[in-house]
Design a protein around this motif. Structure first.
Motif, PDB file in Angstrom:
ATOM      1  N   ALA A  23       0.641  -1.222   0.026  1.00 12.49           N
ATOM      2  CA  ALA A  23       0.016  -0.024   0.123  1.00 12.49           C
ATOM      3  C   ALA A  23       0.788   1.168   0.072  1.00 12.49           C
ATOM      4  O   ALA A  23       0.489   2.113  -0.686  1.00 12.49           O
ATOM      5  CB  ALA A  23      -1.100  -0.095   1.315  1.00 12.49           C
ATOM      6  N   HIS A  24       1.940   1.381   0.788  1.00 15.72           N
ATOM      7  CA  HIS A  24       2.860   2.348   0.753  1.00 15.72           C
ATOM      8  C   HIS A  24       3.690   2.762  -0.759  1.00 15.72           C
ATOM      9  O   HIS A  24       3.666   3.689  -0.856  1.00 15.72           O
ATOM     10  CB  HIS A  24       3.968   2.169   2.058  1.00 15.72           C
ATOM     11  CG  HIS A  24       4.664   3.465   2.249  1.00 15.72           C
ATOM     12  ND1 HIS A  24       4.284   4.438   3.102  1.00 15.72           N
ATOM     13  CD2 HIS A  24       6.083   3.713   2.062  1.00 15.72           C
ATOM     14  CE1 HIS A  24       5.059   5.330   3.411  1.00 15.72           C
ATOM     15  NE2 HIS A  24       6.319   4.803   2.580  1.00 15.72           N
ATOM     16  N   GLN A  29       3.920   5.310  -5.803  1.00 11.15           N
ATOM     17  CA  GLN A  29       3.758   5.249  -7.267  1.00 11.15           C
ATOM     18  C   GLN A  29       2.841   6.467  -7.787  1.00 11.15           C
ATOM     19  O   GLN A  29       3.107   6.950  -8.816  1.00 11.15           O
ATOM     20  CB  GLN A  29       3.499   3.657  -7.806  1.00 11.15           C
ATOM     21  CG  GLN A  29       3.603   3.726  -9.087  1.00 11.15           C
ATOM     22  CD  GLN A  29       4.736   3.807  -9.931  1.00 11.15           C
ATOM     23  OE1 GLN A  29       5.670   3.415  -9.321  1.00 11.15           O
ATOM     24  NE2 GLN A  29       4.536   4.583 -10.967  1.00 11.15           N
ATOM     25  N   ARG A  30       1.674   6.512  -7.167  1.00  8.43           N
ATOM     26  CA  ARG A  30       0.884   7.444  -7.419  1.00  8.43           C
ATOM     27  C   ARG A  30       1.469   8.956  -7.675  1.00  8.43           C
ATOM     28  O   ARG A  30       1.011   9.619  -8.879  1.00  8.43           O
ATOM     29  CB  ARG A  30      -0.408   7.500  -6.561  1.00  8.43           C
ATOM     30  CG  ARG A  30      -1.337   6.335  -6.534  1.00  8.43           C
ATOM     31  CD  ARG A  30      -2.706   6.259  -5.963  1.00  8.43           C
ATOM     32  NE  ARG A  30      -2.676   6.522  -4.432  1.00  8.43           N
ATOM     33  CZ  ARG A  30      -2.585   5.468  -3.889  1.00  8.43           C
ATOM     34  NH1 ARG A  30      -2.585   4.032  -4.225  1.00  8.43           N
ATOM     35  NH2 ARG A  30      -2.250   5.347  -2.316  1.00  8.43           N
ATOM     36  N   ILE A  31       2.403   9.147  -6.690  1.00  9.21           N
ATOM     37  CA  ILE A  31       3.149  10.469  -6.858  1.00  9.21           C
ATOM     38  C   ILE A  31       4.041  10.700  -8.017  1.00  9.21           C
ATOM     39  O   ILE A  31       3.999  11.547  -8.739  1.00  9.21           O
ATOM     40  CB  ILE A  31       3.873  10.711  -5.331  1.00  9.21           C
ATOM     41  CG1 ILE A  31       3.147  10.938  -4.184  1.00  9.21           C
ATOM     42  CG2 ILE A  31       5.057  11.800  -5.502  1.00  9.21           C
ATOM     43  CD1 ILE A  31       3.886  10.947  -3.064  1.00  9.21           C
ATOM     44  N   ARG A  89       4.700  12.718 -13.365  1.00  5.72           N
ATOM     45  CA  ARG A  89       4.709  12.529 -14.902  1.00  5.72           C
ATOM     46  C   ARG A  89       3.797  13.447 -15.583  1.00  5.72           C
ATOM     47  O   ARG A  89       4.258  13.968 -16.669  1.00  5.72           O
ATOM     48  CB  ARG A  89       4.846  11.165 -15.138  1.00  5.72           C
ATOM     49  CG  ARG A  89       6.069  10.565 -14.907  1.00  5.72           C
ATOM     50  CD  ARG A  89       6.159   8.890 -15.335  1.00  5.72           C
ATOM     51  NE  ARG A  89       7.273   8.452 -14.792  1.00  5.72           N
ATOM     52  CZ  ARG A  89       7.372   7.083 -14.416  1.00  5.72           C
ATOM     53  NH1 ARG A  89       6.316   6.155 -14.737  1.00  5.72           N
ATOM     54  NH2 ARG A  89       8.681   6.652 -14.014  1.00  5.72           N
ATOM     55  N   ARG A  90       2.458  13.192 -15.178  1.00  2.34           N
ATOM     56  CA  ARG A  90       1.371  13.875 -15.891  1.00  2.34           C
ATOM     57  C   ARG A  90       1.681  15.501 -15.802  1.00  2.34           C
ATOM     58  O   ARG A  90       1.529  16.186 -16.881  1.00  2.34           O
ATOM     59  CB  ARG A  90       0.040  13.548 -15.217  1.00  2.34           C
ATOM     60  CG  ARG A  90      -0.599  12.215 -15.535  1.00  2.34           C
ATOM     61  CD  ARG A  90      -1.964  12.253 -15.144  1.00  2.34           C
ATOM     62  NE  ARG A  90      -2.295  12.592 -13.624  1.00  2.34           N
ATOM     63  CZ  ARG A  90      -2.153  11.618 -12.836  1.00  2.34           C
ATOM     64  NH1 ARG A  90      -2.041  10.412 -13.108  1.00  2.34           N
ATOM     65  NH2 ARG A  90      -2.458  11.838 -11.330  1.00  2.34           N
ATOM     66  N   THR A  91       2.122  15.975 -14.500  1.00  2.32           N
ATOM     67  CA  THR A  91       2.376  17.404 -14.511  1.00  2.32           C
ATOM     68  C   THR A  91       3.852  17.881 -15.291  1.00  2.32           C
ATOM     69  O   THR A  91       3.326  18.753 -16.131  1.00  2.32           O
ATOM     70  CB  THR A  91       2.663  17.856 -13.031  1.00  2.32           C
ATOM     71  OG1 THR A  91       1.635  17.497 -12.196  1.00  2.32           O
ATOM     72  CG2 THR A  91       2.944  19.342 -12.917  1.00  2.32           C
ATOM     73  N   ALA A  92       4.402  16.983 -15.447  1.00  2.00           N
ATOM     74  CA  ALA A  92       5.842  17.303 -16.285  1.00  2.00           C
ATOM     75  C   ALA A  92       5.366  17.069 -17.829  1.00  2.00           C
ATOM     76  O   ALA A  92       6.075  17.919 -18.723  1.00  2.00           O
ATOM     77  CB  ALA A  92       6.984  16.416 -15.815  1.00  2.00           C
ATOM     78  N   SER A  93       4.600  16.520 -18.149  1.00  2.00           N
ATOM     79  CA  SER A  93       3.875  16.346 -19.580  1.00  2.00           C
ATOM     80  C   SER A  93       3.238  17.637 -20.065  1.00  2.00           C
ATOM     81  O   SER A  93       2.658  17.691 -21.193  1.00  2.00           O
ATOM     82  CB  SER A  93       3.231  15.057 -19.931  1.00  2.00           C
ATOM     83  OG  SER A  93       1.924  15.153 -19.257  1.00  2.00           O
TER      84      SER A  93
END
Length: 112
Positions: A84-85, A90-92, A97-101
């Motif tokens: 879970a941790h 991984q979600r971060i 990656r979404r922000t960087a794209s």
């Protein structure tokens, strides 16, 4: 991303290292964990006690010949907590990656 996704016990890098090492083995000898994690015996003992009190590891003591030995195993609860941790981490990474794209609002739709 809520910080509640993280396991507070595993936020400590030393404890995260220990459970990560134990995830790939069964009943690891204390000396191996100590060397692999780069810890002193007393530091490892303290961290194992903390992990054991939270139900993340099991400890077995015995002898090899006349020499006392301690073995440590990741419990089912510890494995679940680690997974879970890791998923929260991984979600971060995925959010980053979404922000960087180019999608600065973080929702992945590109509308900023």
């Amino acid at each position: 991303m809520a910080h509640a996704d993280f396991d507070p016990v595993l936020l400590d890098p030393t404890r995260l290292t220990i459970v990560s090492l134990l995830a790939g083995v069964q009943w690891a000898e204390f000396a191996w964990v100590k060397e692999s994690a780069g810890l002193s015996p007393s530091a490892l003992s303290k961290q194992i006690s903390t992990l054991q009190s939270h139900g993340y590891v099991e400890v077995r003591k015995g002898y090899v010949g006349k020499r006392p030995r301690t073995w440590v195993n990741l419990s089912d609860g510890g494995r679940t907590a680690l997974e879970a941790h890791a998923a929260a981490l991984q979600r971060i990474v995925e959010e980053s990656r979404r922000t960087a794209s180019g999608d600065g609002d973080g929702d992945g739709d590109g509308d900023q």
